[in-house]
Write a protein that holds these residues in place. Structure first.
Motif, PDB file in Angstrom:
ATOM      1  N   ALA A   1      -5.614   7.089  -6.643  1.00 13.99           N
ATOM      2  CA  ALA A   1      -5.826   6.154  -5.529  1.00 13.99           C
ATOM      3  C   ALA A   1      -7.188   5.484  -5.662  1.00 13.99           C
ATOM      4  CB  ALA A   1      -5.735   6.898  -4.200  1.00 13.99           C
ATOM      5  N   ALA A   2      -7.239   4.187  -5.366  1.00 14.03           N
ATOM      6  CA  ALA A   2      -8.520   3.473  -5.392  1.00 14.03           C
ATOM      7  C   ALA A   2      -9.420   3.989  -4.268  1.00 14.03           C
ATOM      8  CB  ALA A   2      -8.270   1.975  -5.209  1.00 14.03           C
ATOM      9  N   ASP A   3     -10.723   3.903  -4.479  1.00 20.08           N
ATOM     10  CA  ASP A   3     -11.671   4.432  -3.494  1.00 20.08           C
ATOM     11  C   ASP A   3     -11.512   3.774  -2.127  1.00 20.08           C
ATOM     12  OD1 ASP A   3     -12.683   6.083  -5.394  1.00 20.08           O
ATOM     13  OD2 ASP A   3     -14.441   4.834  -5.854  1.00 20.08           O
ATOM     14  N   ASP A   4     -11.091   2.492  -2.119  1.00 17.48           N
ATOM     15  CA  ASP A   4     -11.003   1.786  -0.835  1.00 17.48           C
ATOM     16  C   ASP A   4      -9.605   1.882  -0.210  1.00 17.48           C
ATOM     17  OD1 ASP A   4      -9.681   0.178  -2.618  1.00 17.48           O
ATOM     18  OD2 ASP A   4     -10.670  -1.680  -2.010  1.00 17.48           O
ATOM     19  N   MET A   5      -8.765   2.749  -0.711  1.00 18.65           N
ATOM     20  CA  MET A   5      -7.460   2.981  -0.076  1.00 18.65           C
ATOM     21  C   MET A   5      -7.627   4.027   1.018  1.00 18.65           C
ATOM     22  SD  MET A   5      -4.707   3.061  -3.162  1.00 18.65           S
ATOM     23  CE  MET A   5      -3.995   1.544  -3.801  1.00 18.65           C
ATOM     24  N   GLN A   6      -8.157   3.584   2.134  1.00 20.11           N
ATOM     25  CA  GLN A   6      -8.504   4.509   3.222  1.00 20.11           C
ATOM     26  C   GLN A   6      -7.292   5.316   3.702  1.00 20.11           C
ATOM     27  OE1 GLN A   6     -11.400   5.313   4.192  1.00 20.11           O
ATOM     28  NE2 GLN A   6     -10.912   6.472   6.045  1.00 20.11           N
ATOM     29  N   GLY A   7      -6.145   4.639   3.857  1.00 23.70           N
ATOM     30  CA  GLY A   7      -4.971   5.315   4.405  1.00 23.70           C
ATOM     31  C   GLY A   7      -4.427   6.402   3.499  1.00 23.70           C
ATOM     32  N   ALA A   8      -4.629   6.249   2.192  1.00 21.01           N
ATOM     33  CA  ALA A   8      -4.088   7.226   1.241  1.00 21.01           C
ATOM     34  C   ALA A   8      -4.845   8.549   1.288  1.00 21.01           C
ATOM     35  CB  ALA A   8      -4.108   6.653  -0.169  1.00 21.01           C
ATOM     36  N   LYS A   9      -5.900   8.603   2.105  1.00 16.94           N
ATOM     37  CA  LYS A   9      -6.581   9.889   2.311  1.00 16.94           C
ATOM     38  C   LYS A   9      -5.821  10.757   3.307  1.00 16.94           C
ATOM     39  CE  LYS A   9     -10.988   7.842   1.217  1.00 16.94           C
ATOM     40  NZ  LYS A   9     -12.133   7.096   1.708  1.00 16.94           N
ATOM     41  N   TYR A  10      -4.872  10.142   4.012  1.00 15.90           N
ATOM     42  CA  TYR A  10      -4.120  10.868   5.046  1.00 15.90           C
ATOM     43  C   TYR A  10      -2.608  10.793   4.849  1.00 15.90           C
ATOM     44  CZ  TYR A  10      -8.601  10.107   7.359  1.00 15.90           C
ATOM     45  OH  TYR A  10      -9.927  10.036   7.650  1.00 15.90           O
ATOM     46  N   ARG A  11      -2.131   9.673   4.321  1.00 20.90           N
ATOM     47  CA  ARG A  11      -0.691   9.413   4.290  1.00 20.90           C
ATOM     48  C   ARG A  11      -0.368   8.603   3.043  1.00 20.90           C
ATOM     49  NH1 ARG A  11      -1.142   5.652   8.250  1.00 20.90           N
ATOM     50  NH2 ARG A  11      -3.280   6.178   8.671  1.00 20.90           N
ATOM     51  N   ALA A  12       0.784   8.874   2.430  1.00 18.62           N
ATOM     52  CA  ALA A  12       1.181   8.057   1.273  1.00 18.62           C
ATOM     53  C   ALA A  12       2.670   8.229   1.001  1.00 18.62           C
ATOM     54  CB  ALA A  12       0.384   8.462   0.029  1.00 18.62           C
ATOM     55  N   ALA A  13       3.269   7.180   0.458  1.00 17.79           N
ATOM     56  CA  ALA A  13       4.646   7.243  -0.040  1.00 17.79           C
ATOM     57  C   ALA A  13       4.536   7.234  -1.563  1.00 17.79           C
ATOM     58  CB  ALA A  13       5.448   6.037   0.451  1.00 17.79           C
ATOM     59  N   LEU A  14       4.968   8.324  -2.191  1.00 13.70           N
ATOM     60  CA  LEU A  14       4.811   8.470  -3.638  1.00 13.70           C
ATOM     61  C   LEU A  14       6.158   8.327  -4.341  1.00 13.70           C
ATOM     62  CD1 LEU A  14       2.322  11.483  -3.699  1.00 13.70           C
ATOM     63  CD2 LEU A  14       1.802   9.032  -3.808  1.00 13.70           C
ATOM     64  N   CYS A  15       6.143   7.619  -5.450  1.00  8.00           N
ATOM     65  CA  CYS A  15       7.370   7.362  -6.222  1.00  8.00           C
ATOM     66  C   CYS A  15       7.929   8.663  -6.792  1.00  8.00           C
ATOM     67  CB  CYS A  15       7.059   6.390  -7.357  1.00  8.00           C
ATOM     68  SG  CYS A  15       8.462   6.149  -8.487  1.00  8.00           S
ATOM     69  N   ARG A  16       9.243   8.830  -6.692  1.00  2.83           N
ATOM     70  CA  ARG A  16       9.913   9.956  -7.356  1.00  2.83           C
ATOM     71  C   ARG A  16      11.144   9.496  -8.114  1.00  2.83           C
ATOM     72  NH1 ARG A  16      13.908  13.438  -4.583  1.00  2.83           N
ATOM     73  NH2 ARG A  16      14.701  12.382  -2.733  1.00  2.83           N
TER      74      ARG A  16
END
Ligand code: FES
Length: 216
Positions: free
Chosen positions: A104-119
């Motif tokens: 995750a890029a440093d400025d992806m604030q939301g990805a510190k709490y929530r994310a949809a990851l490819c499977r």
């Protein structure tokens, strides 16, 4: 990784931010009652339409991490007390918690709490989902047949390391939830399939090698 695409929606007491690199248009925001988000309006989001608590609550519903906020009183998004992975029927892994996603890029604030990851293995924005599973016809009922080693504690940092041409390696206390809502698996270390080929989804069974999975 797609181009940087962060839009800011300023309010008097709270600002809302939308990150196009993470959004997969689940539209939890658009279905929220009230006028905070109105499709077709310019601007789409008007934080002053409601109070800070509701802005925060609606942003925190966003399962992809695309929506975040800056509360000018200084209140920050609360880190969830538990780490969870919800396996979506024919869809991605929805991860929520105290996340450290390696790519995750440093400025992806939301990805510190929530994310949809490819499977499914087809996203052009790995490790994040970009809805490619729809065109790919990815199918998985999102059931889990194993229960894991269990948890002594809950919460704490969940590290997510996408291995090159291989699975997602999760380290930290985590519970996995089936599409039916059952907490099925708990443990502190697991390798999850992201190539779409495992015969034991959501776990990696090594099939990525024979499938020639390429993560970039
Ligand atoms: S990543 Fe899919 S089987 Fe290993």
């Amino acid at each position: 990784m797609s181009d940087k695409k962060i839009f800011n929606y300023p309010g008097e007491k709270i600002d809302v931010h939308w990150d196009g690199r993470l959004c997969i248009h689940i539209a939890e925001c658009g279905k929220a009652s009230g006028d905070l988000f109105v499709t077709g309006r310019q601007p789409w989001c008007v934080p002053d339409q409601t109070n800070n608590d509701e802005v925060a609550e609606i942003c925190e519903r966003c399962p992809s991490g695309a929506l975040t906020y800056t509360d000018k009183s200084g209140a920050a998004e609360k880190t969830p007390a538990e780490n969870t992975v919800n396996i979506a029927y024919n869809g991605p892994l929805y991860v929520r918690g105290d996340l450290a996603i390696e790519d995750a890029a440093d400025d992806m604030q939301g990805a510190k709490y929530r994310a949809a990851l490819c499977r499914c293995g087809h996203s052009k924005n790995k490790p994040f989902c970009d809805n490619s599973h729809l065109d790919a016809g990815f199918q998985d009922f999102a059931v889990i047949g194993e229960s894991g080693a269990g948890l002594k504690n809950k919460g704490g940092k969940l590290e997510i390391k996408p291995l090159p041409d291989g699975p997602l390696l999760l380290s930290g206390n985590v519970s996995m939830v089936t599409a039916s809502g059952r907490v099925a698996w708990q443990g502190d270390s697991v390798a999850l399939c992201r190539c779409g080929e495992s015969k034991n989804k959501p776990f990696c069974d090594g099939s990525h090698k024979a499938a020639g999975f390429r993560s970039d």
